[in-house]
Enzyme design. Sequence first.
Site, PDB file in Angstrom:
ATOM      1  CB  SER A  69      -0.975   0.094   1.245  1.00 35.08           C
ATOM      2  OG  SER A  69      -1.547   1.404   1.385  1.00 35.08           O
ATOM      3  CB  CYS A  70       2.167   3.511  -2.124  1.00 30.07           C
ATOM      4  SG  CYS A  70       1.268   3.495  -3.666  1.00 30.07           S
ATOM      5  CB  SER A  71       0.317   7.881  -2.335  1.00 38.79           C
ATOM      6  OG  SER A  71       1.491   8.239  -1.359  1.00 38.79           O
TER       7      SER A  71
END
Length: 336
Positions: A282-284
Site C-alpha cells: 500500500s502506498c499513496s
Amino acid sequence: MSAALGAAAAITTATTLGFGSSPATQAQAAAPAQASAAVTTLAAGGTNFQVFSPEQAADAARSGRWKVLDVRPVPPLSYIGGHVPGAVHLSEQAFRGPNGRLPFQIWGPTKLASLLSEAGISNRDSVLVYSDGNDVLGTALVSYILEKSGVRQVAIVDGGLSGYKAAGQSTTKAFPTFQVGSFRPTTVKGLAITLKELQPLIGRSNVVIIDPRPKAQFEGTDQTFIRNGHIPGARNIPWQAFTEANNADETKKNAHKLKSAEELRALLVSRGITPDKEIIISCSTGREASLQFLTLRHVLKYPNVRIYEGSWTEYSASNLPIAVGPEGSPALVSSR
C-alpha cells in the site's frame, strides 16, 4: 542486468500465446472496435511478466509480435522528440481518474478496454511498456493494469528508455500507423485487495503490509492527506530501495533498473518479509506499490502478494486507526 533478472528476461520473445496479427505499419482503422459491456473475470496467474534487456526490447519491437507502449507523462513532447520504433504513446495518466468518491483510481474494465483498443491492443497481444527519467512507477503501474486486465505477456525495459539508448539501440521520431484493437473488458481476480478485505488482516502475525512511500509521508510529518501517517504495523521500504535510483556511482544510477534478485531477497528477509507471509503493498495512490508488487510477484516469485489500490488516499479518508511516527508506533484513532 543481474544474472537473476537476466534469467527472467531470457524467455524468448517468440513465445506463442496468441499474438495480435496486425503489424504496426498497417493503416489505422476508421473507427475503434466497440467494447462489450460484459466483463470477463479471470483467475490470477495468467500473465508472464518479463524484464527485457535493451537488446531484447529492440528485438521485440522489430518482431511485430509485441505492441509497444510509451507511457511517459503528458505533455507528449518527449515522445515526439524520439521513441522506440513502433511505440504508441499512451500516458500513464490516462489509466486513472475519479471514481465518484476518490481521485486517481484505476478506471474500470470497460473504460480500460476502450483505452487499450484505441492504442491498437487486443486481448491476446503481448505488450512492452517503457518510460524514462524517474517515471519507472508509471511503467510499473501500467504493467500492473495490463496484468489486471488479462494481458498474457507483459514486459518492461531494464533501465528504461535511457538504458535502451545507452545500449546503442535506435529511436525514431516517426509516428507509427496501426489498426485500432479489439480489447474486450476483462478483469483478473486475486491481485488486488479492498479496504473491507484489508481491515481484518491488520495486525495479524502472518500478514505483512509494505509501505513504499517516502519516510516523511509514512511517519506523518508530511501533511498531504486528510489524515497523515500509515496503516498500523506497516513496514516502510521506499520504492527506490528496489532500484538503482540512489546508486552512489553516478554512472550506475538509474531508477528503471532493478537491483539484483539476491540483493532484493536479502533486503526483504532482513525486514521479516518472507515468502510464507501474506503480503499487502500500500502506498499513496497505488502507483509506488505497483513496482514492489511486480517485483515480489514475478521476479522473486513470492506466492501471496496483493496490492491495495486505494492505498493511503482511501485509508486516510476512512475512520480506521492510523499510526504516526516510525515503524512500530501505536495505532490511534484520529479524526479527520
